[in-house]
Design an enzyme around this catalytic site. Sequence first.
Site: not given
Length: 677
Positions: A52, A95, A329, A357, A401-402, A429
């Site tokens: 990012d 993204n 998040d 995402e 990613h998460r 990311k």
Amino acid sequence: MYSTAYLDLPPLRAAHGSVQLPGSKSISNRVLLLAALSDGETTIHDLLVSDDTQVMLQALEVLGCGITRHSATRVSVSGLGGKLRAREAALFLGNAGTAMRPLTAALAVLASTQSGVFELSGIPRMHERPIGDLADALRELGCPVTHLRQVGYPPLRVGDGQAHALNLRQAIRVRGDVSSQFLTALLMALPLVAAQDVRIEVIGELISKPYIAITLGMLARFGVHVTNHDWRAFTIPAGSRYQSPGEIHVEGDASSASYFIALGAIAATGEDAITIRGLGLNAVQGDIRFIEAARAMGATVEGDEQHLKVRRGAWPLRAIDLDCNHIPDAAMTLAVMALYADGPTTLRNIASWRVKETDRLHAMAAELSKVGALVEEGADYLRITPPQQWQQAQIHTYDDHRMAMCLSLAAFNPARLPVRIEDPKCVAKTFPDYFETLFAVVTPERVPVLCIDGPTASGKGSLSRAVAEALGYHWLDSGALYRLLGLAAEQAGVSTETEALQAPGAAARVAACCRDWSVRFVGEQVWLDGQDVTTEVRSAEGGQRASRISVFPEVRQALLDAQHAFARLPGLVADGRDMGTVVFPKAPLKVFLTASAEARAQRRHKQLISMGISASIDSLLLDLQERDDRDQNRSASPLRPATDAQPLDNTDLSIEASCQQVLDWWSEQTGFASTRR
């Protein structure tokens, strides 16, 4: 960073140690853009290194900002002072929502007032993430905004190459219940054109207020002080102008901290703890309030301004029912902690997950179900009942990613089942070294080891390297260790000449040289203590040193211990003689690689010719046959396949075909579906 198609995590059972967090993604991209819009040069310390931030830096360079990279985490940005240097550009933003939304707004107002035109695009998933509410607000302001494909979504064009007067007399209205990034984008863009007071009004409830608080704090650092009217409206004062603060530090990422807070709550028992550096209890990021939720579930969390210390408190963890609007998040990590709770956990007010995402509500429900949880998915909530019976799972990560980082914690399941994480590189990311950081502080139930043994010139090295690369495992070229030890001894001033080795204690001094060394095998390169020593190790002299020291029992024992030390997470592919019989007799997969002496002689001949060394196939064949005879009939550890080894004759197989066969065997061993290369 792991770039493999998947990463297998063995069962994990404990955690202890210290981790350094990467810089905050939310702060990093905000600071980069504000520095770019400001007068003066800004030096940014502790910047996040990730996909990012890289796309943001690349975009700023295209726009004419001066970027000086002092190191991976320290960057200087020469600002535009609110003036366009490039009036036309196409920007690819991957993204990165934290780049797409603010850049869209900033470039829209600059293009409209300074006769520019810009196109912004990303990967396919970015083109599925809504931006219509921001686009509508910009059009209401008077900015030309054109959707290039689907209305309401990127890619889009801002500006049309003409100057336009902006409507700043009326309040700009933006919905607050879709994404806080839309409001952040307007708050960052409108100071560029605030010839008079500019008012932004929020329609509906404002979600993710902590992220807006970060934005307001960053604006103030760059000289713009916005009035907050109880989160319902915001006023940007007339005459606002961004001014560089000179230097600014990015605090550690609070969302990334959540994985290690959860890790401590799940697996740091007794006196053990997970220490998290780079983030304190008073961090400015809203996700620091994840600590409150973790404590409610039973975690013991202490800390100060610079670090946190976490260990298990209540066990099992306590189930909770929580409104997660303040930690959108980090709340994803609570969903995985819920697997270890004493009852159903409900996470509410998380509708914003659907426009991230991936559709994280649906994705999390699907993947938690795979491990055996009972999951109820609502429009804006998840209800998670822990597994009655855990199941081995292959986790799809949705290029998110998460998802990858959260679900890695399922490897602590009490059933001691492995977990396969698909596409582990998606963590780049925000946290490229996440898995390496995790592996450094966890204790596995066992480290997976694959052994590849066989006679001289059978292709063990090439095959084992290929298998290690496919699995993301470490690679041990055991045949190089004696050569490495001889070189390490010489570098330490310990002679390996025949006469010197006869002196009392000489062999022990040689053996001691591998006690604290750092050895890595990367492709065909051999690294010793940070230096590429491939040439020295592969030389004729290196072979002679190895022959002289290998006769001493102290040296053999030291190198046996050194080989065992290579068994580190996530796993090891060990290449060399006696791997499956002597060094790793309990390895779950052992391959005994064979090929006809004629095929091996031809391969060795091609290799030597490619190196400019003349050789005779007949003499090479004779030499191989003699070495095979010696190896098979030596008194100590004759070359034999382990009784449970898989024989693999690669006389007529390519390296690729041989590698796929080994990967298929490994899939059978682990219980995961075979992945064809």
